[in-house]
Design a protein around this motif. Structure first.
Motif, PDB file in Angstrom:
ATOM      1  N   HIS A 235     -65.060 108.515  20.970  1.00  0.00           N
ATOM      2  CA  HIS A 235     -65.113 109.843  20.265  1.00  0.00           C
ATOM      3  C   HIS A 235     -66.136 109.606  19.074  1.00  0.00           C
ATOM      4  N   PHE A 236     -67.302 109.884  19.288  1.00  0.00           N
ATOM      5  CA  PHE A 236     -68.221 109.883  18.222  1.00  0.00           C
ATOM      6  C   PHE A 236     -68.071 108.927  17.251  1.00  0.00           C
ATOM      7  N   GLY A 237     -68.385 107.724  17.542  1.00  0.00           N
ATOM      8  CA  GLY A 237     -68.388 106.585  16.716  1.00  0.00           C
ATOM      9  C   GLY A 237     -66.864 106.130  16.497  1.00  0.00           C
ATOM     10  N   ALA A 238     -65.946 106.607  16.872  1.00  0.00           N
ATOM     11  CA  ALA A 238     -64.548 106.025  17.069  1.00  0.00           C
ATOM     12  C   ALA A 238     -64.215 105.504  18.246  1.00  0.00           C
ATOM     13  N   LEU A 239     -63.730 104.448  18.447  1.00  0.00           N
ATOM     14  CA  LEU A 239     -63.501 103.451  19.610  1.00  0.00           C
ATOM     15  C   LEU A 239     -62.297 102.730  19.579  1.00  0.00           C
ATOM     16  N   PHE A 240     -61.462 102.701  20.616  1.00  0.00           N
ATOM     17  CA  PHE A 240     -60.570 101.539  20.822  1.00  0.00           C
ATOM     18  C   PHE A 240     -60.743 100.836  22.078  1.00  0.00           C
ATOM     19  N   VAL A 241     -60.889  99.407  21.987  1.00  0.00           N
ATOM     20  CA  VAL A 241     -61.263  98.873  23.129  1.00  0.00           C
ATOM     21  C   VAL A 241     -60.144  97.496  23.437  1.00  0.00           C
ATOM     22  N   ALA A 242     -59.637  97.826  24.473  1.00  0.00           N
ATOM     23  CA  ALA A 242     -58.394  96.733  24.844  1.00  0.00           C
ATOM     24  C   ALA A 242     -58.808  95.180  24.744  1.00  0.00           C
ATOM     25  N   PRO A 243     -57.915  94.260  24.521  1.00  0.00           N
ATOM     26  CA  PRO A 243     -58.732  92.734  24.488  1.00  0.00           C
ATOM     27  C   PRO A 243     -59.451  92.408  26.203  1.00  0.00           C
ATOM     28  N   SER A 244     -58.692  93.053  27.064  1.00  0.00           N
ATOM     29  CA  SER A 244     -59.302  92.566  28.446  1.00  0.00           C
ATOM     30  C   SER A 244     -60.733  93.432  28.979  1.00  0.00           C
ATOM     31  N   ASP A 245     -61.046  94.401  27.959  1.00  0.00           N
ATOM     32  CA  ASP A 245     -62.086  95.434  28.120  1.00  0.00           C
ATOM     33  C   ASP A 245     -63.225  94.865  27.414  1.00  0.00           C
ATOM     34  N   VAL A 246     -63.140  94.237  26.405  1.00  0.00           N
ATOM     35  CA  VAL A 246     -64.301  94.012  25.546  1.00  0.00           C
ATOM     36  C   VAL A 246     -65.391  93.256  26.231  1.00  0.00           C
ATOM     37  N   GLY A 247     -65.144  92.292  26.971  1.00  0.00           N
ATOM     38  CA  GLY A 247     -66.204  91.407  27.640  1.00  0.00           C
ATOM     39  C   GLY A 247     -67.076  92.555  28.656  1.00  0.00           C
ATOM     40  N   GLY A 248     -66.215  93.387  29.311  1.00  0.00           N
ATOM     41  CA  GLY A 248     -66.963  94.100  30.167  1.00  0.00           C
ATOM     42  C   GLY A 248     -67.961  95.233  29.739  1.00  0.00           C
ATOM     43  N   LEU A 249     -67.276  95.758  28.483  1.00  0.00           N
ATOM     44  CA  LEU A 249     -68.111  96.546  27.765  1.00  0.00           C
ATOM     45  C   LEU A 249     -69.419  96.355  27.069  1.00  0.00           C
ATOM     46  N   LEU A 250     -69.498  95.179  26.954  1.00  0.00           N
ATOM     47  CA  LEU A 250     -70.492  94.698  25.629  1.00  0.00           C
ATOM     48  C   LEU A 250     -71.839  94.883  26.454  1.00  0.00           C
ATOM     49  N   PRO A 251     -71.984  94.426  27.756  1.00  0.00           N
ATOM     50  CA  PRO A 251     -73.280  94.484  28.476  1.00  0.00           C
ATOM     51  C   PRO A 251     -73.768  95.932  28.325  1.00  0.00           C
ATOM     52  N   ALA A 252     -72.961  96.873  28.783  1.00  0.00           N
ATOM     53  CA  ALA A 252     -73.303  98.058  28.857  1.00  0.00           C
ATOM     54  C   ALA A 252     -73.857  98.749  27.441  1.00  0.00           C
TER      55      ALA A 252
ATOM     56  N   LEU B 172     -67.878  94.073  18.954  1.00  0.00           N
ATOM     57  CA  LEU B 172     -67.449  93.477  20.155  1.00  0.00           C
ATOM     58  C   LEU B 172     -67.714  92.061  20.487  1.00  0.00           C
ATOM     59  N   ARG B 173     -68.455  91.620  20.010  1.00  0.00           N
ATOM     60  CA  ARG B 173     -68.844  90.163  19.964  1.00  0.00           C
ATOM     61  C   ARG B 173     -67.636  89.461  19.169  1.00  0.00           C
ATOM     62  N   LYS B 174     -67.464  89.821  18.231  1.00  0.00           N
ATOM     63  CA  LYS B 174     -66.600  89.345  17.067  1.00  0.00           C
ATOM     64  C   LYS B 174     -65.089  89.364  17.800  1.00  0.00           C
ATOM     65  N   ALA B 175     -64.738  90.265  18.378  1.00  0.00           N
ATOM     66  CA  ALA B 175     -63.410  90.640  19.128  1.00  0.00           C
ATOM     67  C   ALA B 175     -63.500  89.450  20.360  1.00  0.00           C
TER      68      ALA B 175
ATOM     69  N   GLY C 274     -58.770  92.648  20.949  1.00  0.00           N
ATOM     70  CA  GLY C 274     -59.106  94.201  20.965  1.00  0.00           C
ATOM     71  C   GLY C 274     -60.045  94.423  19.978  1.00  0.00           C
ATOM     72  N   VAL C 275     -60.604  95.737  19.785  1.00  0.00           N
ATOM     73  CA  VAL C 275     -61.484  96.161  18.750  1.00  0.00           C
ATOM     74  C   VAL C 275     -61.226  97.536  18.396  1.00  0.00           C
ATOM     75  N   LEU C 276     -61.154  97.773  17.329  1.00  0.00           N
ATOM     76  CA  LEU C 276     -60.920  99.409  16.898  1.00  0.00           C
ATOM     77  C   LEU C 276     -62.183  99.470  15.945  1.00  0.00           C
ATOM     78  N   LEU C 277     -62.831 100.837  16.149  1.00  0.00           N
ATOM     79  CA  LEU C 277     -64.027 101.423  15.327  1.00  0.00           C
ATOM     80  C   LEU C 277     -63.467 102.728  14.765  1.00  0.00           C
ATOM     81  N   LEU C 278     -63.646 103.057  13.354  1.00  0.00           N
ATOM     82  CA  LEU C 278     -63.210 104.268  12.818  1.00  0.00           C
ATOM     83  C   LEU C 278     -64.177 104.811  11.751  1.00  0.00           C
ATOM     84  N   THR C 279     -64.331 105.994  11.551  1.00  0.00           N
ATOM     85  CA  THR C 279     -65.151 106.419  10.232  1.00  0.00           C
ATOM     86  C   THR C 279     -63.814 106.992   9.277  1.00  0.00           C
ATOM     87  N   ALA C 280     -63.589 106.544   8.185  1.00  0.00           N
ATOM     88  CA  ALA C 280     -62.740 107.007   7.019  1.00  0.00           C
ATOM     89  C   ALA C 280     -63.568 107.514   5.972  1.00  0.00           C
TER      90      ALA C 280
END
Length: 213
Positions: free
Chosen positions: A138-155, A196-199, A205-211
């Motif tokens: 959502h416009f720079g905000a993102l949550f990715v579950a641990p099982s999905d991190v590896g699949g999302l990274l190439p995209a 994503l690489r760190k996660a 998993g990984v969480l990205l947010l703007t505060a």
């Protein structure tokens, strides 16, 4: 200095993944895209030159400056109150911190601080409407579950790994709306893949947010 924005990435351990995901989804649900902002996005896709971060003379007030139509609505997409409040829980301590005991550190996250301008807004403008539409979340905000991190990274690497000089120049234009000369546009493009690489390395998993600062 004006208002600061914190774009944070944070690894989320397995045991907290479901609870953090539920809170993130609730914050996104209360951060809908307004009809006006949707019009701005649609117009930007059809006419890239319709969106600009540079101030222009205000025809209604001689001697004053204003921003082109759509600039304010575009930026507000990257700083909704619900997601900002959620993000602040991960950069504060004590009673105002999150209830999971997850503390931001160099080993499990990262922080990109910008003045006046949400960093994710500069990234999206740099990418252009067509490429930005390919980013998840959502416009720079993102949550990715641990099982999905590896699949999302190439995209995401396919979208962000090799920004063109034109993309970097556009991102710099938006950063120039604040005191952000020390922020390299390249850092915007590498921020999400690096998170994503760190996660992935931590098997979390990984969480990205703007505060807001």
């Amino acid at each position: 200095m004006g208002l600061s924005f914190f774009w944070l990435s944070l690894c989320i351990p397995h045991e907290h993944s479901s609870a953090v995901a539920a809170s993130f989804d609730a914050a996104v649900a209360t951060s809908p895209v307004s009809p006006t902002a949707r019009q701005v996005l649609d117009r930007w896709r059809e006419a890239p030159g319709s969106l600009s971060p540079e101030a222009i003379p205000d025809p209604a007030h001689p001697g004053s400056w204003t921003y082109p139509e759509g600039t304010k609505e575009f930026e507000e997409l990257f700083r909704p109150e619900a997601l900002s409040a959620f993000g602040q829980r991960f950069i504060k301590t004590g009673a105002e911190a999150n209830g999971w005991g997850i503390q931001l550190g160099a080993d499990n996250g990262s922080l990109l601080i910008t003045d006046r301008i949400p960093a994710a807004a500069a990234l999206y403008f740099g990418l252009g409407a067509e490429q930005a539409a390919r980013l998840p979340g959502h416009f720079g905000a993102l949550f990715v579950a641990p099982s999905d991190v590896g699949g999302l990274l190439p995209a995401l690497d396919a979208v962000l790994e090799h920004p063109s000089p034109e993309m970097l120049a556009r991102a710099r234009r938006w950063l120039n709306g604040g005191n952000n000369t020390r922020v390299r546009p390249e850092a915007l493009f590498s921020f999400i893949p690096s998170a994503l690489r760190k996660a992935l390395a931590r098997k979390e998993g990984v969480l990205l947010l703007t505060a807001k600062g």
